[in-house]
Design a protein around this motif. Structure first.
Motif, short mmCIF file in Angstrom:
data_model
loop_
_atom_site.label_atom_id
_atom_site.label_comp_id
_atom_site.label_asym_id
_atom_site.label_seq_id
_atom_site.Cartn_x
_atom_site.Cartn_y
_atom_site.Cartn_z
N TRP A 417 0.83 -1.20 0.00
CA TRP A 417 0.00 0.00 0.00
C TRP A 417 0.87 1.26 0.00
N TRP A 418 1.93 1.24 0.80
CA TRP A 418 2.85 2.38 0.82
C TRP A 418 3.49 2.59 -0.54
N LEU A 419 3.92 1.50 -1.17
CA LEU A 419 4.58 1.62 -2.47
C LEU A 419 3.62 2.15 -3.54
N HIS A 420 2.39 1.68 -3.54
CA HIS A 420 1.41 2.16 -4.53
C HIS A 420 1.08 3.64 -4.29
N CYS A 421 0.99 4.04 -3.05
CA CYS A 421 0.68 5.45 -2.75
C CYS A 421 1.80 6.37 -3.23
N VAL A 422 3.04 6.01 -2.91
CA VAL A 422 4.17 6.84 -3.32
C VAL A 422 4.30 6.87 -4.83
N ASN A 423 4.13 5.73 -5.46
CA ASN A 423 4.26 5.67 -6.92
C ASN A 423 3.15 6.46 -7.60
N ARG A 424 1.95 6.42 -7.05
CA ARG A 424 0.84 7.17 -7.65
C ARG A 424 1.07 8.68 -7.51
N VAL A 425 1.60 9.11 -6.38
CA VAL A 425 1.89 10.54 -6.21
C VAL A 425 2.93 11.00 -7.22
N GLN A 426 3.97 10.22 -7.42
CA GLN A 426 5.01 10.62 -8.37
C GLN A 426 4.49 10.62 -9.80
N ALA A 427 3.61 9.68 -10.12
CA ALA A 427 3.02 9.68 -11.46
C ALA A 427 2.11 10.89 -11.66
N GLN A 428 1.45 11.33 -10.59
CA GLN A 428 0.57 12.48 -10.69
C GLN A 428 1.35 13.77 -10.94
N VAL A 429 2.53 13.88 -10.36
CA VAL A 429 3.36 15.08 -10.54
C VAL A 429 4.40 14.89 -11.64
N LYS A 430 4.25 13.83 -12.43
CA LYS A 430 5.09 13.58 -13.61
C LYS A 430 6.57 13.43 -13.25
N LYS A 431 6.82 12.56 -12.28
CA LYS A 431 8.18 12.23 -11.89
C LYS A 431 8.33 10.72 -11.86
N SER A 432 9.53 10.26 -12.14
CA SER A 432 9.82 8.83 -12.10
C SER A 432 10.38 8.47 -10.73
N LEU A 433 9.88 7.39 -10.18
CA LEU A 433 10.29 6.96 -8.85
C LEU A 433 11.52 6.07 -8.95
N VAL A 434 12.55 6.42 -8.17
CA VAL A 434 13.79 5.66 -8.11
C VAL A 434 13.93 5.12 -6.68
N ILE A 435 14.04 3.82 -6.56
CA ILE A 435 14.25 3.18 -5.26
C ILE A 435 15.73 2.85 -5.13
N CYS A 436 16.36 3.40 -4.11
CA CYS A 436 17.79 3.19 -3.86
C CYS A 436 17.96 2.26 -2.67
N TYR A 437 18.57 1.14 -2.91
CA TYR A 437 18.91 0.20 -1.85
C TYR A 437 20.37 0.43 -1.45
N VAL A 438 20.59 0.68 -0.18
CA VAL A 438 21.93 0.89 0.36
C VAL A 438 22.34 -0.37 1.11
N ASP A 439 23.35 -1.06 0.61
CA ASP A 439 23.83 -2.28 1.26
C ASP A 439 24.61 -1.91 2.52
N VAL A 440 24.08 -2.30 3.66
CA VAL A 440 24.69 -1.97 4.95
C VAL A 440 25.73 -3.03 5.29
N PRO A 441 26.98 -2.64 5.56
CA PRO A 441 28.01 -3.63 5.91
C PRO A 441 27.87 -4.05 7.37
N PRO A 442 28.46 -5.16 7.74
CA PRO A 442 28.44 -5.56 9.17
C PRO A 442 29.32 -4.64 10.00
N PRO A 443 29.06 -4.52 11.28
CA PRO A 443 29.85 -3.60 12.11
C PRO A 443 31.32 -3.96 12.19
N SER A 444 31.67 -5.21 12.05
CA SER A 444 33.08 -5.60 12.19
C SER A 444 33.93 -5.13 11.03
N GLU A 445 33.33 -4.83 9.87
CA GLU A 445 34.10 -4.43 8.70
C GLU A 445 34.20 -2.93 8.53
#
Length: 474
Positions: A417-445
Motif C-alpha cells: 500500500w505504501w509503495l502504490h501510494c508513493v508511486n501514484r503521487v510521483q506519477a501524478q506530478v510527472k516524476k519517475s520513482l527511483v528506489i535506492c537500496y543501500v547495502d549496509v556492511p556488518p559492524p566488524s568491517e
C-alpha cells in the motif's frame, strides 16, 4: 470580342464597389471598437545561464591538451604543472556555524549565501520557499521595488480560480433546476413535445455554462481595464491640480512663505521614513541540511563549520561524528556507540552518490520522498526523478541470529500500500520513482576513518513506473 470588352468594365465596377464596401465596414468597425491600449512590457527575466554557470563552488583550472604529433603541447602542459606547483591556486573556503537546537547549519554572510545557492543550489532560505530572496520580496511588498511578489501573484491567481469555480457551480445549479422544471412540466403534460424540450435542454446546458464562465472572465477583464483607466485619469488630474497649486503658491506671496515651513518638515519626515525603508535589515539566513554540509566539507573542501560555543573550526572526523549523533531523535549521547545504519549514514551515501554523478539533489519532502533529482537546477526545469532510500541487509551477518533478522526486517520492511501510494503521487506530478537500496556492511568491517567507512557502502538503483493495463497490454 465586343461582348468580352463590354463585360470587363462592369466586372471591374463590381470589384471596386465590393472593395469600397469592405473598406467602409472596416472603418465603421474601427470607429465602434477603439484600439486597445498597448500592454506594458514585461520586466526582463534574469539570465540564469550566466548566474548558475558554475555547477559547484570550486575553482577549476584547465590544463592544456596533449597533442601526440606536436611536441610543443607537452612543453605547455609541463609549464602549466610547474606553474601550479610554484604558485598553487587558491580555493575559497566559506564559513558557516552549526546550530545544535535545530540540528542544521546556518549561513549568515550574504556573499556566502549567494555563492552556495548560485553554484550548486545548496541550502534553503529560512524565510523563503527555496531561493533566499526574502529581502527582495520584502522590498517589493513595501513598494520600494517594481513588480509584485510571488506570493501575491499566487494568491491573486488562486482567488480568481476560486471565483470562477463558484460562478461555474452557480450556473450548473441553475441549469439543473431548469432541467428539473422542464422534466416536471413534461411529466405533467405527458406529451411527446415535453421529451423534445428535455432533450433540447440537455444539449444546451453545457454550452450555456461554458458561455457564462467565458462571459464572467471577459467581464472581469473589462472591469480591470476600466479600473486602470480610472486610476490613470485620477493620477493625471492630481498632477494637474498639483501644478496649478504650484503656480498659485508663488514665492512672492506671504501665504506661501508662511506655509513653506510645515511642508518642508513634512517632506523631511517622509524622506526619513523612506530612508528607513531603504535600509531594511536582512533577517534571512541560509539553512543547510546535514548531508549538504558534509558534502561541502568532506567532498569539496569548500566549507568550514564553526562551533558557536568555542568559536573554533570543527575538524572533519569530529563533524562526521557530530552529524551522525544528531540524526537520531533524541540526540544520541557520547557514551553510546553509533550504528552502521544510522539515518545520516544511509542518507549521505545516497546524496554523495547522486552528487558525484552530476545531479542537483534537493529535499523531496514535498512529494513524500527523500530526494529530488534535477538535471541542472530548480530554476531551469522540474525534477525528473524522486528518490526513496531503503537500507538493504543482504550480508550474511544480518541473518546470523534471530535478533539481527528482526532488526533487518523492521528497518527495510515496506508495505505494498505504501509503495502504490508513493508511486501514484510521483506519477501524478510527472516524476519517475527511483528506489535506492543501500547495502549496509556488518559492524566488524567498518573502518575507523571517514574514507574507510564510506567505501563499505554500496548503492543499487531501481527505476519504478506505474503499470497501466490500457497502455501495457503486451
Amino acid at each position: 470580342m465586343t461582348g468580352e470588352t463590354d463585360m470587363q468594365p462592369s466586372h471591374m465596377k463590381t470589384t471596386m464597389s465590393a472593395i469600397e464596401s469592405a473598406a467602409g465596414n472596416l472603418l465603421e468597425a474601427e470607429k465602434s471598437h477603439p484600439p486597445r491600449a498597448a500592454r506594458a512590457p514585461r520586466p526582463p527575466r534574469p539570465n540564469y545561464r550566466n548566474i548558475h554557470r558554475f555547477p559547484l563552488p570550486v575553482n577549476v583550472h584547465h590544463v592544456p591538451s596533449v597533442i601526440p604529433h606536436n611536441p610543443l603541447s607537452i612543453i605547455s602542459v609541463a609549464l602549466s604543472y610547474l606553474t601550479f606547483l610554484v604558485s598553487p591556486p587558491h580555493q575559497k573556503v566559506y564559513s558557516a556555524c552549526f546550530d545544535s537546537a535545530t540540528s542544521s547549519v546556518h549561513v549568515t554572510d550574504e556573499k556566502t549565501i549567494r555563492a552556495l545557492w548560485e553554484m550548486g543550489f545548496f541550502g534553503k532560505g529560512s524565510l523563503s520557499r527555496s531561493e533566499p530572496n526574502w529581502l527582495e520580496q520584502e522590498k517589493k511588498r513595501r513598494g520600494l521595488m517594481g513588480g509584485s511578489t510571488v506570493e501575491e501573484a499566487t494568491r491573486k491567481r488562486r482567488a480568481e480560480r476560486r471565483q470562477l469555480k463558484l460562478e461555474r457551480a452557480r450556473h450548473e445549479k441553475l441549469a439543473v433546476e431548469e432541467r428539473l422544471r422542464v422534466e416536471a412540466a413534461a411529466r405533467e403534460s405527458g406529451s411527446q413535445s415535453g421529451l423534445h424540450v428535455v432533450e433540447a435542454a440537455d444539449s444546451t446546458a453545457i454550452p450555456a455554462e461554458r458561455f457564462s464562465v467565458k462571459k464572467a472572465m471577459e467581464a472581469r477583464f473589462l472591469e480591470r481595464r476600466q479600473q486602470a483607466m480610472q486610476n490613470r485619469e485620477a493620477a493625471s488630474s492630481a498632477d494637474q491640480q498639483q501644478s496649478l497649486g504650484d503656480l498659485t503658491n508663488s514665492p512672492s506671496s506671504p501665504s506661501a512663505n508662511s506655509q513653506s515651513l510645515p511642508v518642508s518638515e513634512h517632506t523631511d519626515h517622509i524622506l526619513d521614513d523612506d530612508l528607513d525603508l531603504d535600509t531594511i535589515e536582512n533577517e534571512e539566513h541560509l539553512q543547510l541540511s546535514n548531508e549538504e554540509t558534509f558534502f561541502l566539507v568532506y567532498a569539496l573542501g569548500a566549507l568550514s563549520i564553526v562551533d558557536r560555543a568555542s568559536n573554533a573550526i570543527i575538524p572533519t572526523p569530529a563533524l562526521f561524528d557530530l552529524l551522525r549523533r544528531h540524526s537520531y531523535y533524541p540526540r544520541r549521547p557520547e557514551d553510546r556507540p553509533l550504528e552502521v545504519d544510522d539515518p545520516f549514514m544511509i542518507s549521505y551515501v545516497v546524496y554523495h552518490h547522486f552528487r558525484s554523478l552530476g545531479w542537483v539533489v534537493r529535499s523531496g519532502v514535498k512529494f513524500g520522498t527523500d530526494y529530488l533529482l534535477y538535471n541542472r537546477g530548480p530554476v531551469f526545469s522540474h525534477a525528473e526523478f524522486a528518490v526513496i532510500i531503503i537500507p538493504s541487509y543482504s550480508h550474511q551477518f544480518w541473518s546470523s541470529t534471530e535478533a539481527l533478522k528482526r532488526h533487518a526486517a523492521d528497518k527495510q520492511s515496506r508495505s505494498w500500500w505504501w509503495l502504490h501510494c508513493v508511486n501514484r503521487v510521483q506519477a501524478q506530478v510527472k516524476k519517475s520513482l527511483v528506489i535506492c537500496y543501500v547495502d549496509v556492511p556488518p559492524p566488524s568491517e567498518v573502518a575507523a576513518d571517514v574514507d574507510g567507512q564510506l567505501n563499505r557502502y554500496r548503492v543499487r538503483e531501481f527505476l519504478l513506473r506505474r503499470w497501466v493495463p490500457n497502455r501495457t497490454r503486451d
